[in-house]
Design a protein around this motif. Structure first.
Motif, PDB file in Angstrom:
ATOM      1  N   UNK A 188       8.503  10.180   1.219  1.00  0.00           N
ATOM      2  CA  UNK A 188       9.668   9.297   1.253  1.00  0.00           C
ATOM      3  C   UNK A 188       9.350   8.043   0.462  1.00  0.00           C
ATOM      4  N   UNK A 189      10.359   7.196   0.260  1.00  0.00           N
ATOM      5  CA  UNK A 189      10.224   5.969  -0.523  1.00  0.00           C
ATOM      6  C   UNK A 189      10.754   4.791   0.269  1.00  0.00           C
ATOM      7  N   UNK A 190      10.214   3.601  -0.033  1.00  0.00           N
ATOM      8  CA  UNK A 190      10.743   2.362   0.526  1.00  0.00           C
ATOM      9  C   UNK A 190      10.862   1.343  -0.599  1.00  0.00           C
ATOM     10  N   UNK A 191      11.749   0.395  -0.438  1.00  0.00           N
ATOM     11  CA  UNK A 191      11.996  -0.608  -1.466  1.00  0.00           C
ATOM     12  C   UNK A 191      11.073  -1.811  -1.285  1.00  0.00           C
ATOM     13  N   UNK A 192      10.938  -2.576  -2.338  1.00  0.00           N
ATOM     14  CA  UNK A 192      10.113  -3.779  -2.293  1.00  0.00           C
ATOM     15  C   UNK A 192      10.574  -4.699  -1.169  1.00  0.00           C
ATOM     16  N   UNK A 193       9.630  -5.157  -0.364  1.00  0.00           N
ATOM     17  CA  UNK A 193       9.939  -6.044   0.752  1.00  0.00           C
ATOM     18  C   UNK A 193      10.158  -5.330   2.067  1.00  0.00           C
ATOM     19  N   UNK A 194      10.389  -4.018   2.035  1.00  0.00           N
ATOM     20  CA  UNK A 194      10.595  -3.268   3.281  1.00  0.00           C
ATOM     21  C   UNK A 194       9.293  -3.161   4.059  1.00  0.00           C
ATOM     22  N   UNK A 195       9.400  -3.214   5.388  1.00  0.00           N
ATOM     23  CA  UNK A 195       8.223  -3.126   6.253  1.00  0.00           C
ATOM     24  C   UNK A 195       7.921  -1.678   6.614  1.00  0.00           C
ATOM     25  N   UNK A 196       6.626  -1.333   6.602  1.00  0.00           N
ATOM     26  CA  UNK A 196       6.187  -0.029   7.107  1.00  0.00           C
ATOM     27  C   UNK A 196       5.925  -0.121   8.606  1.00  0.00           C
ATOM     28  N   UNK A 197       5.235  -1.165   9.010  1.00  0.00           N
ATOM     29  CA  UNK A 197       4.995  -1.410  10.424  1.00  0.00           C
ATOM     30  C   UNK A 197       4.639  -2.878  10.596  1.00  0.00           C
ATOM     31  N   UNK A 198       4.676  -3.337  11.837  1.00  0.00           N
ATOM     32  CA  UNK A 198       4.383  -4.738  12.154  1.00  0.00           C
ATOM     33  C   UNK A 198       3.313  -4.806  13.225  1.00  0.00           C
ATOM     34  N   UNK A 199       2.663  -5.944  13.288  1.00  0.00           N
ATOM     35  CA  UNK A 199       1.642  -6.163  14.307  1.00  0.00           C
ATOM     36  C   UNK A 199       2.216  -5.898  15.692  1.00  0.00           C
ATOM     37  N   UNK A 200       1.516  -5.079  16.480  1.00  0.00           N
ATOM     38  CA  UNK A 200       1.971  -4.756  17.823  1.00  0.00           C
ATOM     39  C   UNK A 200       2.759  -3.463  17.922  1.00  0.00           C
ATOM     40  N   UNK A 201       3.178  -2.894  16.776  1.00  0.00           N
ATOM     41  CA  UNK A 201       3.905  -1.622  16.803  1.00  0.00           C
ATOM     42  C   UNK A 201       2.983  -0.486  17.252  1.00  0.00           C
ATOM     43  N   UNK A 202       3.568   0.544  17.793  1.00  0.00           N
ATOM     44  CA  UNK A 202       2.805   1.738  18.124  1.00  0.00           C
ATOM     45  C   UNK A 202       2.319   2.400  16.826  1.00  0.00           C
ATOM     46  N   UNK A 203       1.049   2.755  16.787  1.00  0.00           N
ATOM     47  CA  UNK A 203       0.478   3.383  15.588  1.00  0.00           C
ATOM     48  C   UNK A 203       0.721   4.883  15.655  1.00  0.00           C
TER      49      UNK A 203
END
Length: 361
Positions: free
Chosen positions: A250-265
């Motif tokens: 899949x693809x994501x655009x510039x600036x999009x988040x993959x995950x954040x601190x505290x998210x389930x891995x």
């Protein structure tokens, strides 16, 4: 500019003709004629108030594919990073030049090439440099490196320091970077270009074309993961047709988040194209490039994410979710073992690289 003489701050000293001496106690009404603001330099070593030390950081935060990571590990001595601190004035220029030559392993009378290909001078803590010091130290050092087919890169220059360097003869064209990390990444890209072009020992005399960002052709997933496996590479190639059952694209655009601190891995990512920045408390600590792996540490440890990950450019990714990982372990145990080995080697390399970057210890 006429101004009153103030006592130097604690840990500072007057510097005169390359020697350090305690500052005299000024008397009321004393003044000094100077062409610039009065600055002090901390006494750090034998150069007379100017410190030149090897940097603790010898690698950028760029995380690459296995092949490139191994090249950089094996040829790390070709990039030298030095920290310059204090105010570089004429009296310290000769001693500083001698120190720079010694660190780079170059000599005016020796015709042999430099043992290093790129010297990165981090001037973030350089308070200033006078005209004589530029002409007597930095310009001849830059010219000597060019004669030895090596390049001098500056980073962290304050505006008045950069102006002084340019005004008095230093060539900063394509040799000046905002941060040490940017300069190191450019030097690494240049080193990889030489290595992958089949010229491990030749040093082309052209100026700074090598410092352009490295652009690699996208490669299949099995080739990227296979580099971590060595003897088991053939086993992965035989099972390559099954990778698509478990990895999704899949693809994501510039600036999009993959995950954040505290998210389930719950997902492991492999970068097919583009760049992903990893940050901790807003500070970038890694830049994952084409062929790099991310998210595997917290995934395998079943911890929550310790970092923030976002696309620095448009990014194409392969992703392996927890459900697909568990299904692979159940249905394809051999393939699962190979992928797990590749992920563990990627994490081991991160620890080794972290020592060079300065993120560990």
């Amino acid at each position: 500019v006429r101004g009153r003489v103030a006592a130097p701050p604690r840990g500072a000293a007057w510097i005169f003709r390359g020697r350090v001496a305690a500052a005299p106690r000024p008397r009321r009404g004393d003044s000094v004629e100077t062409g610039a603001h009065l600055r002090y330099a901390s006494v750090s070593d034998e150069t007379g108030g100017v410190s030149c030390q090897r940097s603790k950081r010898t690698r950028s935060v760029a995380r690459r594919d296995f092949h490139h990571r191994m090249i950089l590990s094996e040829r790390s001595a070709e990039i030298l990073a030095l920290d310059i601190r204090g105010f570089v004035f004429f009296g310290a220029a000769a001693a500083l030049l001698a120190r720079l030559k010694r660190e780079a392993g170059v000599d005016d009378e020796d015709e042999a090439p430099s043992p290093v290909s790129w010297v990165v001078l981090d001037c973030s803590d350089c308070a200033g440099v006078d005209a004589t010091a530029v002409r007597a130290c930095f310009v001849p050092f830059q010219q000597l490196l060019l004669q030895k087919r090596a390049k001098l890169l500056f980073c962290g220059l304050r505006p008045h320091v950069r102006e002084s360097l340019e005004r008095h003869g230093a060539d900063l064209n394509r040799a000046c970077f905002k941060t040490a990390d940017a300069a190191l990444e450019a030097a690494e890209d240049a080193l990889l270009k030489r290595a992958t072009a089949g010229q491990p020992t030749q040093r082309p005399p052209d100026s700074f074309d090598e410092l352009r960002p490295l652009e690699n052709a996208a490669r299949p997933l099995e080739e990227i993961l296979g580099e971590y496996l060595e003897d088991e590479k053939r086993d992965l190639a035989a099972a390559a047709g099954d990778l698509g059952k478990y990895f999704s694209r899949h693809s994501i655009s510039q600036g999009d988040a993959l995950f954040a601190h505290g998210d389930e891995a719950k997902t492991i990512y492999v970068v097919h194209a583009g760049t992903v920045d990893l940050k901790q408390a807003g500070k970038r600590i890694a830049r994952v490039k084409r062929g790099g792996v991310l998210g595997e540490l917290c995934f395998l440890l079943r911890h929550r994410q310790s970092l923030d990950a976002a696309a620095a450019t448009h990014v194409d990714l392969w992703s392996l979710t927890r459900d697909s990982y568990d299904a692979m372990r159940r249905d394809q145990p051999v393939l699962h073992g190979l992928i797990q080995t590749a992920l563990l080697k990627s994490m081991a390399l991160q620890v080794s690289e972290g020592l060079s970057i300065g993120n560990w210890g």
